[in-house]
Design a protein around this motif. Sequence first.
Motif, PDB file in Angstrom:
ATOM      1  N   ASP A  69      -1.549  -7.061  -2.137  1.00 36.95           N
ATOM      2  CA  ASP A  69      -1.623  -6.337  -3.408  1.00 36.95           C
ATOM      3  C   ASP A  69      -3.083  -6.041  -3.729  1.00 36.95           C
ATOM      4  OD1 ASP A  69       1.075  -6.370  -3.713  1.00 36.95           O
ATOM      5  OD2 ASP A  69       1.118  -8.086  -5.066  1.00 36.95           O
ATOM      6  N   GLY A  70      -3.338  -4.827  -4.151  1.00 37.48           N
ATOM      7  CA  GLY A  70      -4.702  -4.421  -4.469  1.00 37.48           C
ATOM      8  C   GLY A  70      -5.445  -3.823  -3.289  1.00 37.48           C
ATOM      9  N   ALA A  71      -4.854  -3.838  -2.079  1.00 35.01           N
ATOM     10  CA  ALA A  71      -5.505  -3.239  -0.914  1.00 35.01           C
ATOM     11  C   ALA A  71      -5.538  -1.724  -1.077  1.00 35.01           C
ATOM     12  CB  ALA A  71      -4.762  -3.620   0.362  1.00 35.01           C
ATOM     13  N   LEU A  72      -6.460  -1.092  -0.384  1.00 29.42           N
ATOM     14  CA  LEU A  72      -6.586   0.359  -0.480  1.00 29.42           C
ATOM     15  C   LEU A  72      -5.439   1.041   0.260  1.00 29.42           C
ATOM     16  CD1 LEU A  72     -10.444   0.753  -0.042  1.00 29.42           C
ATOM     17  CD2 LEU A  72      -9.113   0.683  -2.150  1.00 29.42           C
ATOM     18  N   ASP A  73      -5.184   2.293  -0.119  1.00 30.32           N
ATOM     19  CA  ASP A  73      -4.034   3.028   0.376  1.00 30.32           C
ATOM     20  C   ASP A  73      -4.331   3.751   1.684  1.00 30.32           C
ATOM     21  OD1 ASP A  73      -2.299   2.292  -1.706  1.00 30.32           O
ATOM     22  OD2 ASP A  73      -3.090   3.875  -2.998  1.00 30.32           O
ATOM     23  N   LEU A  74      -3.271   4.365   2.221  1.00 27.83           N
ATOM     24  CA  LEU A  74      -3.327   5.141   3.452  1.00 27.83           C
ATOM     25  C   LEU A  74      -3.371   6.618   3.101  1.00 27.83           C
ATOM     26  CD1 LEU A  74      -0.296   3.329   5.135  1.00 27.83           C
ATOM     27  CD2 LEU A  74      -2.700   2.648   5.258  1.00 27.83           C
ATOM     28  N   TRP A  75      -4.251   7.358   3.753  1.00 28.16           N
ATOM     29  CA  TRP A  75      -4.387   8.792   3.489  1.00 28.16           C
ATOM     30  C   TRP A  75      -3.819   9.584   4.660  1.00 28.16           C
ATOM     31  CZ3 TRP A  75      -9.480  11.661   4.741  1.00 28.16           C
ATOM     32  CH2 TRP A  75      -9.322  13.024   4.500  1.00 28.16           C
ATOM     33  N   LEU A  76      -2.828  10.397   4.358  1.00 26.50           N
ATOM     34  CA  LEU A  76      -2.311  11.367   5.316  1.00 26.50           C
ATOM     35  C   LEU A  76      -3.061  12.668   5.061  1.00 26.50           C
ATOM     36  CD1 LEU A  76      -0.332  12.469   7.420  1.00 26.50           C
ATOM     37  CD2 LEU A  76       1.324  12.797   5.560  1.00 26.50           C
ATOM     38  N   CYS A  77      -3.870  13.091   6.046  1.00 25.94           N
ATOM     39  CA  CYS A  77      -4.693  14.281   5.802  1.00 25.94           C
ATOM     40  C   CYS A  77      -4.155  15.520   6.515  1.00 25.94           C
ATOM     41  CB  CYS A  77      -6.146  14.006   6.191  1.00 25.94           C
ATOM     42  SG  CYS A  77      -6.513  14.040   7.941  1.00 25.94           S
ATOM     43  N   GLY A  78      -3.065  15.404   7.232  1.00 29.49           N
ATOM     44  CA  GLY A  78      -2.461  16.552   7.903  1.00 29.49           C
ATOM     45  C   GLY A  78      -2.012  16.153   9.288  1.00 29.49           C
TER      46      GLY A  78
ATOM     47  N   THR B 150      -7.790   3.871   5.286  1.00 19.36           N
ATOM     48  CA  THR B 150      -7.183   4.298   6.539  1.00 19.36           C
ATOM     49  C   THR B 150      -6.780   5.765   6.430  1.00 19.36           C
ATOM     50  OG1 THR B 150      -6.293   2.068   6.872  1.00 19.36           O
ATOM     51  CG2 THR B 150      -5.280   3.838   8.158  1.00 19.36           C
ATOM     52  N   VAL B 151      -6.976   6.524   7.511  1.00 16.30           N
ATOM     53  CA  VAL B 151      -6.565   7.926   7.537  1.00 16.30           C
ATOM     54  C   VAL B 151      -5.648   8.156   8.724  1.00 16.30           C
ATOM     55  CG1 VAL B 151      -8.643   8.639   8.816  1.00 16.30           C
ATOM     56  CG2 VAL B 151      -7.348  10.334   7.511  1.00 16.30           C
ATOM     57  N   LEU B 152      -4.601   8.958   8.505  1.00 17.55           N
ATOM     58  CA  LEU B 152      -3.675   9.363   9.566  1.00 17.55           C
ATOM     59  C   LEU B 152      -3.699  10.877   9.669  1.00 17.55           C
ATOM     60  CD1 LEU B 152      -2.134   6.894   7.825  1.00 17.55           C
ATOM     61  CD2 LEU B 152      -0.574   7.151   9.733  1.00 17.55           C
ATOM     62  N   MET B 153      -3.673  11.370  10.903  1.00 20.69           N
ATOM     63  CA  MET B 153      -3.650  12.822  11.107  1.00 20.69           C
ATOM     64  C   MET B 153      -2.880  13.141  12.381  1.00 20.69           C
ATOM     65  SD  MET B 153      -7.656  13.295  12.185  1.00 20.69           S
ATOM     66  CE  MET B 153      -8.243  11.738  11.526  1.00 20.69           C
ATOM     67  N   GLY B 154      -2.385  14.361  12.449  1.00 24.81           N
ATOM     68  CA  GLY B 154      -1.717  14.838  13.653  1.00 24.81           C
ATOM     69  C   GLY B 154      -2.720  15.300  14.686  1.00 24.81           C
ATOM     70  N   GLY B 155      -2.236  15.578  15.886  1.00 21.53           N
ATOM     71  CA  GLY B 155      -3.115  15.986  16.971  1.00 21.53           C
ATOM     72  C   GLY B 155      -3.855  17.280  16.706  1.00 21.53           C
ATOM     73  N   ALA B 156      -3.181  18.268  16.111  1.00 18.19           N
ATOM     74  CA  ALA B 156      -3.837  19.552  15.845  1.00 18.19           C
ATOM     75  C   ALA B 156      -4.953  19.394  14.812  1.00 18.19           C
ATOM     76  CB  ALA B 156      -2.813  20.576  15.372  1.00 18.19           C
TER      77      ALA B 156
ATOM     78  N   LEU C  50       1.625  12.442  -3.690  1.00 19.81           N
ATOM     79  CA  LEU C  50       0.973  13.670  -3.238  1.00 19.81           C
ATOM     80  C   LEU C  50      -0.246  13.911  -4.113  1.00 19.81           C
ATOM     81  CD1 LEU C  50       4.112  16.004  -3.100  1.00 19.81           C
ATOM     82  CD2 LEU C  50       3.010  14.918  -1.144  1.00 19.81           C
ATOM     83  N   VAL C  51      -1.325  14.345  -3.519  1.00 20.78           N
ATOM     84  CA  VAL C  51      -2.472  14.852  -4.258  1.00 20.78           C
ATOM     85  C   VAL C  51      -2.712  16.249  -3.691  1.00 20.78           C
ATOM     86  CG1 VAL C  51      -4.882  14.577  -4.894  1.00 20.78           C
ATOM     87  CG2 VAL C  51      -3.426  12.551  -4.620  1.00 20.78           C
ATOM     88  N   VAL C  52      -2.366  17.248  -4.484  1.00 24.82           N
ATOM     89  CA  VAL C  52      -2.355  18.627  -4.016  1.00 24.82           C
ATOM     90  C   VAL C  52      -3.473  19.421  -4.676  1.00 24.82           C
ATOM     91  CG1 VAL C  52      -0.992  20.734  -3.864  1.00 24.82           C
ATOM     92  CG2 VAL C  52       0.142  18.513  -3.643  1.00 24.82           C
TER      93      VAL C  52
ATOM     94  N   ARG D 133       0.822  -1.200   0.000  1.00 33.10           N
ATOM     95  CA  ARG D 133       0.000   0.000   0.000  1.00 33.10           C
ATOM     96  C   ARG D 133       0.863   1.259   0.000  1.00 33.10           C
ATOM     97  NH1 ARG D 133      -4.821  -0.358   4.105  1.00 33.10           N
ATOM     98  NH2 ARG D 133      -3.291  -0.552   5.752  1.00 33.10           N
ATOM     99  N   LYS D 134       0.279   2.337  -0.501  1.00 34.42           N
ATOM    100  CA  LYS D 134       0.968   3.621  -0.552  1.00 34.42           C
ATOM    101  C   LYS D 134       0.463   4.537   0.558  1.00 34.42           C
ATOM    102  CE  LYS D 134       1.625   3.844  -5.577  1.00 34.42           C
ATOM    103  NZ  LYS D 134       1.292   4.653  -6.775  1.00 34.42           N
ATOM    104  N   LEU D 135       1.346   5.449   0.960  1.00 37.66           N
ATOM    105  CA  LEU D 135       0.944   6.567   1.806  1.00 37.66           C
ATOM    106  C   LEU D 135       0.782   7.768   0.889  1.00 37.66           C
ATOM    107  CD1 LEU D 135       0.403   7.842   4.591  1.00 37.66           C
ATOM    108  CD2 LEU D 135       2.844   8.379   4.691  1.00 37.66           C
TER     109      LEU D 135
END
Length: 200
Positions: free
Chosen positions: A131-140, A69-75, A155-157, A2-4
């Motif tokens: 393989d083929g699993a969904l990716d990880l989203w870093l949202c901030g 999956t989504v990852l985010m910082g505390g703020a 990156l998706v900007v 999977r990708k981040l």
Amino acid sequence: MRKLVYYIGVTLDGRIAGPDGQADFFPVGDEAQAASYADGVNALYPETVPAGLRTAAGLDGVPRRRFDTVLMGGATYRLAADAGLTSPYPHLRQYVVSATLAGGGAADPAVTVVPGDPVGLVRRLKREGADGALDLWLCGGGRLAGALLPEIDELVVKSYPVIAGAGLPVVDGAFDPTAFEAAERTAFPNGVTLTRLLRR
């Protein structure tokens, strides 16, 4: 594996929010332009629309396309929690990387608080998908992106036609030039450009 993917909106001067986390200054155009833009990005990344807006966007029951999956910082998490969204993305597995939240945990059992080692977390999450699993989203946010820069595959900007002048940087970390290459670019009538970039 999977990708981040760091999917984020930025100003022309590289800010993801104002100094106090505000994002209400990002221009979306008139009503028709805003609707066209929302429809376009929501069709590509429906998982990135938070719980409070999914029904209005017509995304209830829409299957996940890119992320599980989504990852985010505390703020970033606190901004959602302060707005009443203690589980901002219940349709995804949610991780908050924060030493300050780790003691008391998140306000919602659907959110997993990780006190440190975001790189180790991402590497574990990348390996668990076949393989083929969904990716990880870093949202901030920017500090977490800085810590995870070695693991960001794409990156998706969303580039908004506005200069903030000050605020939170898209990546806040050590000097570490990292090359990406544009894979596709879409321009919307409201002046926002969506660019997908792959790590070289």
